[in-house]
Scaffold this active site. Structure first.
Site, PDB file in Angstrom:
ATOM      1  N   CYS A 106      42.279  28.030  48.377  1.00  0.00           N
ATOM      2  CA  CYS A 106      41.512  26.859  48.791  1.00  0.00           C
ATOM      3  C   CYS A 106      41.640  26.735  50.295  1.00  0.00           C
ATOM      4  CB  CYS A 106      42.088  25.602  48.153  1.00  0.00           C
ATOM      5  SG  CYS A 106      42.240  25.749  46.376  1.00  0.00           S
TER       6      CYS A 106
ATOM      7  N   ARG B 143      37.047  30.457  51.736  1.00  0.00           N
ATOM      8  CA  ARG B 143      38.290  30.451  50.944  1.00  0.00           C
ATOM      9  C   ARG B 143      38.083  29.881  49.549  1.00  0.00           C
ATOM     10  NH1 ARG B 143      42.992  30.937  54.320  1.00  0.00           N
ATOM     11  NH2 ARG B 143      44.217  30.217  52.577  1.00  0.00           N
TER      12      ARG B 143
ATOM     13  N   TRP C  24      38.563  26.585  44.966  1.00  0.00           N
ATOM     14  CA  TRP C  24      38.139  27.691  44.094  1.00  0.00           C
ATOM     15  C   TRP C  24      39.097  27.698  42.920  1.00  0.00           C
ATOM     16  CZ3 TRP C  24      38.819  31.721  41.098  1.00  0.00           C
ATOM     17  CH2 TRP C  24      37.774  32.637  40.934  1.00  0.00           C
TER      18      TRP C  24
ATOM     19  N   ASN D 177      46.804  23.495  48.494  1.00  0.00           N
ATOM     20  CA  ASN D 177      46.462  24.893  48.255  1.00  0.00           C
ATOM     21  C   ASN D 177      47.687  25.535  47.637  1.00  0.00           C
ATOM     22  OD1 ASN D 177      45.546  27.529  48.371  1.00  0.00           O
ATOM     23  ND2 ASN D 177      45.867  27.743  50.575  1.00  0.00           N
ATOM     24  N   GLY D 178      47.568  26.027  46.408  1.00  0.00           N
ATOM     25  CA  GLY D 178      48.720  26.634  45.743  1.00  0.00           C
ATOM     26  C   GLY D 178      48.767  26.237  44.285  1.00  0.00           C
TER      27      GLY D 178
ATOM     28  N   GLU E  94      35.817  52.323  47.190  1.00  0.00           N
ATOM     29  CA  GLU E  94      35.414  51.174  48.008  1.00  0.00           C
ATOM     30  C   GLU E  94      33.910  50.905  47.862  1.00  0.00           C
ATOM     31  OE1 GLU E  94      36.794  48.796  49.357  1.00  0.00           O
ATOM     32  OE2 GLU E  94      35.452  48.062  50.906  1.00  0.00           O
TER      33      GLU E  94
ATOM     34  N   LYS F  78      32.416  47.398  46.613  1.00  0.00           N
ATOM     35  CA  LYS F  78      31.441  46.615  47.399  1.00  0.00           C
ATOM     36  C   LYS F  78      30.251  46.260  46.526  1.00  0.00           C
ATOM     37  CE  LYS F  78      33.191  45.460  49.978  1.00  0.00           C
ATOM     38  NZ  LYS F  78      34.526  45.691  50.399  1.00  0.00           N
TER      39      LYS F  78
ATOM     40  N   GLU G 222      31.177  43.716  43.721  1.00  0.00           N
ATOM     41  CA  GLU G 222      31.536  42.389  44.257  1.00  0.00           C
ATOM     42  C   GLU G 222      30.328  41.532  44.578  1.00  0.00           C
ATOM     43  OE1 GLU G 222      35.211  41.783  47.110  1.00  0.00           O
ATOM     44  OE2 GLU G 222      33.989  43.442  47.793  1.00  0.00           O
TER      45      GLU G 222
ATOM     46  N   HIS H  77      35.571  64.590  33.109  1.00  0.00           N
ATOM     47  CA  HIS H  77      36.592  64.204  32.133  1.00  0.00           C
ATOM     48  C   HIS H  77      36.328  62.829  31.525  1.00  0.00           C
ATOM     49  CE1 HIS H  77      38.857  67.752  33.241  1.00  0.00           C
ATOM     50  NE2 HIS H  77      38.562  67.468  34.496  1.00  0.00           N
TER      51      HIS H  77
ATOM     52  N   LYS I  38      37.807  34.714  49.630  1.00  0.00           N
ATOM     53  CA  LYS I  38      38.244  35.675  50.639  1.00  0.00           C
ATOM     54  C   LYS I  38      39.747  35.949  50.586  1.00  0.00           C
ATOM     55  CE  LYS I  38      37.445  38.139  54.368  1.00  0.00           C
ATOM     56  NZ  LYS I  38      36.849  39.451  54.085  1.00  0.00           N
TER      57      LYS I  38
HETATM   58  O1  M6R Z   1      43.284  39.891  52.992  1.00  0.00           O
HETATM   59  P1  M6R Z   1      43.628  41.116  52.220  1.00  0.00           P
HETATM   60  O2  M6R Z   1      43.230  42.371  52.902  1.00  0.00           O
HETATM   61  O3  M6R Z   1      45.071  41.158  51.806  1.00  0.00           O
HETATM   62  O4  M6R Z   1      42.756  41.000  50.886  1.00  0.00           O
HETATM   63  C1  M6R Z   1      42.906  41.920  49.839  1.00  0.00           C
HETATM   64  C2  M6R Z   1      41.778  41.791  48.846  1.00  0.00           C
HETATM   65  O5  M6R Z   1      41.784  40.526  48.252  1.00  0.00           O
HETATM   66  C3  M6R Z   1      40.412  42.029  49.491  1.00  0.00           C
HETATM   67  O6  M6R Z   1      40.364  43.264  50.119  1.00  0.00           O
HETATM   68  C4  M6R Z   1      39.286  41.955  48.441  1.00  0.00           C
HETATM   69  O7  M6R Z   1      39.368  43.032  47.567  1.00  0.00           O
HETATM   70  C5  M6R Z   1      37.942  41.884  49.144  1.00  0.00           C
HETATM   71  N1  M6R Z   1      37.096  40.948  48.478  1.00  0.00           N
HETATM   72  C6  M6R Z   1      37.246  43.177  49.213  1.00  0.00           C
HETATM   73  O8  M6R Z   1      35.948  43.120  49.702  1.00  0.00           O
END
Ligand code: M6R
Length: 634
Positions: A20, A45, A92, A118-119, A507, A511, A514, A530, A629
């Protein structure tokens, strides 16, 4: 006396707040406008619901809305306030419905205390039972409301102390009974000129402005008001009265604040001419890569140099194993860094998911160096892996983009990425900047060992060319956009690459899923036979990476296997890797470069492909569903 039975099994918490954003303001200006401005900068966030509390005529006025911050802004506009004290929150949630009742700020049932959090309060269930027995009532499903009422309970019991504040003391007493994590900003109906903050496990930063003090979970919310910040540590409580503040421990021991000046260009957090932060950040990669390298090469030694490692060359020569820990995209960066360090420095490297490592009790020896990688520097699993490694006595380093973040402060040394703020939830420039730092680290460690001067020099020259080559690729975005349009309706994708392209395949798949919600999987190209090959059909395109002449023949035969099963092929290939006529349905050609930097160049087309597919599908690229994020709770 409050008896908390910590040994009782805890029920699954109903409102597991994942990540949050919080902001608090006390000063001479109108609080609401400043708070909402800050909150907009923290929306990445969390964006399920938001809320604001201000102090008005002796009352705490709370406004909460489901949805984006703009809903809250509209609600606050209808009932403007004159208050110069307030707190706000963007949330969130992973469990429980998103409702106004569950949004923050929460208000105690006696109306005395309001707070944003937050937590996660893990022992909320036990505390709640106790508070119900004392007559407190609950209107939300949140653990935060439990904490709010617990502070109110202590506030009601507490006598006015000879020194200090009854309000701050009641916050201290309450959190002494709490298990879990929190970054808090708290207001009290009896204290029109006071705000209290506390932190344990969730970030909290104090902004020290001219005649105003702010609290926030991220500097992004503060920098438009002040560059002067104090990073609070776990177990610290800040009491703000008027424009003064004091920081102390839970036992009321005073702590001398360290004021840092953050170097943050406010325009970096603005969209400018771009439609989305993700696109802006894709286009910012040349500068981010330049910043990662700036001042970090020693040409006469043909090596890289890093100021903050806090290790001597002798220490580093003794390292006989490196463990890399991270989550998500940063974990993919670690897989590439593993490849680079093993190839150029010949040090064995292992890569662990941070969330697994902390519970696995993996045997390490004293010459193991633990490195964590995190854009935000606040990811709780990565932080916990770092703390566990330190507890066991290992030397720890961090690669992070966020100056002053918890991970940066808790590691023994590290390397800042200097990629600038990354706002889009899908990481792009932070990823390629981590790859650049990985290549420089491999160079640096290699030159401390067997790498020759000439090989080092070739690598330095190769890396320096990368920002311009990235610029060149982004100039072809129109071509990638038209490829994306052809594949918008597909529901499954495979991403396939060998060696250093395998992490880029992972990756690329991350992407795409996501931001466009298309199912995608990344595999080493040869592994496809496989199992994943069963997915191949006209409806499941494959994105191949063909960037190395040495393995080109093998990748081509994998492509032929896909083609034979009517699978469409998009290929990202280097200019020196020609393909048989007609094999690929679509191709993006990237320039030739030093092998260590091919992963950086190959990342750009797949970032753009995912972006344009998501836009075509009408997805909210910067705020994808179910994601936020910075993942600051487990
Ligand atoms: O801030 P960080 O690099 O530790 O975050 C790690 C992951 O949460 C972050 O890379 C996440 O997978 C992203 N949404 C990727 O686009």
């Amino acid at each position: 006396m409050l008896l908390l039975h910590y040994y009782l099994p805890q029920k699954l918490i109903k409102d597991n707040q994942k990540m949050c954003g919080i902001v608090g303001y006390l000063g001479k200006q109108n609080a609401a406008g400043i708070l909402l401005e800050g909150l907009k900068r923290l929306e990445y966030r969390g964006y399920d619901s938001s809320g604001l509390a201000v102090f008005e005529d002796g009352n705490l006025i709370v406004t909460r809305r489901v949805g984006r911050v703009k809903e809250l802004v509209a609600a606050v506009k209808k009932a403007p306030s004159q208050s110069s004290l307030g707190i706000c929150h963007t949330r969130w949630a992973t469990h429980g419905v998103v409702t106004e009742q569950n949004a923050h700020p929460q208000l105690s049932s006696d109306g005395k205390i309001t707070l944003v959090h937050n937590g996660v309060i893990e022992n909320y269930n036990t505390i709640q039972k106790f508070l119900i027995s004392k007559g407190y009532t609950f209107s939300s499903e949140t653990d935060t409301e439990v904490l709010c009422n617990l502070i109110a309970y202590h506030y009601a019991k507490e006598k006015e102390p000879k020194e200090g504040s009854r309000f701050a003391q009641s916050v201290r007493k309450a959190i002494l009974h709490v298990e879990g994590t929190y970054g808090l900003a708290v207001l009290c109906a009896d204290c029109p000129n006071e705000m209290v903050g506390a932190r344990h496990g969730s970030p909290l930063i104090l902004g020290v402005g001219r005649e105003e003090i702010l609290l926030a979970s991220d500097v992004a919310a503060l920098v438009s008001r002040t560059p002067e910040v104090v990073y609070l540590n776990d177990g610290e409580v800040v009491q703000i009265v008027g424009t003064d503040f004091t920081i102390s421990t839970l036992d009321s021991e005073d702590i001398k604040p360290i004021i840092n000046t953050v170097d943050w260009d406010i325009s970096e957090g603005e969209l400018g001419d771009f439609d989305h932060f993700m696109l802006k950040e894709i286009f910012e990669q040349p500068e981010a890569l330049e910043n990662a390298m700036r001042g970090r090469f020693s040409l006469d030694q043909s090596t890289a140099k890093f100021g903050g490692l806090n290790l001597t060359p002798q220490d580093l020569r003794q390292v006989d194993r490196i463990l890399l820990c991270a989550c998500g995209t940063a974990w993919h960066a670690c897989l590439t860094i593993e490849f680079l360090i093993e190839k150029y420095a010949r040090i064995p490297v292992e890569v662990e998911y941070a969330s697994e490592f902390r519970y696995r009790n993996a045997p390490l020896d004293k010459n193991t160096l633990v490195m964590v990688v995190s854009q935000s520097g606040e990811t709780i699993d990565t932080l916990a892996a770092l703390q566990e490694s330190k507890r066991k006595g290992y030397t720890t380093l961090a690669i992070t983009n966020t100056v002053g973040s918890t991970i940066a402060r808790e590691s023994d040394g590290g390397i800042y990425q200097h990629a600038g703020p990354e706002i889009g939830v899908a990481s792009t420039k932070a990823f390629t900047s981590q790859l650049m730092i990985g290549a420089m680290l491999a160079l640096f460690l290699g030159r401390l060992r067997d790498m020759s001067f000439n090989d080092g020099s070739e690598l330095v020259t190769g890396l320096k060319k990368i920002p311009d080559l990235v610029r060149e690729i982004t100039q072809h975005c129109a071509q990638i956009k038209s490829i994306a349009k052809k594949y918008t309706k597909k529901q499954d994708f495979l991403f396939l690459g060998r060696l250093s392209m395998f992490p880029i395949a992972l990756e690329g798949a991350l992407k795409l899923k996501e931001i466009s919600y298309i199912h995608a999987e990344g595999y080493p190209a040869a592994e496809m036979k496989h199992g994943p090959i069963a997915l191949v059909s006209e409806e499941c395109p494959s994105v191949f990476f063909a960037t190395e002449p040495d393995t080109l023949a093998k990748v081509v035969s994998n492509m032929q296997e896909v083609k034979a099963r009517k699978g469409q092929i998009i290929v990202v290939r280097s200019a020196n890797c020609p393909l048989p006529e007609g094999l690929a349905d679509d191709e993006v050609i990237i320039p030739e470069c030093h092998q260590a930097a091919t992963p950086i160049l190959a990342s750009i087309p797949v970032q753009l492909l995912s972006y344009y597919i998501a836009v075509e599908r009408g997805c909210d690229v910067d705020k994808p569903r179910n994601l936020a994020k910075s993942v600051t709770v487990e």
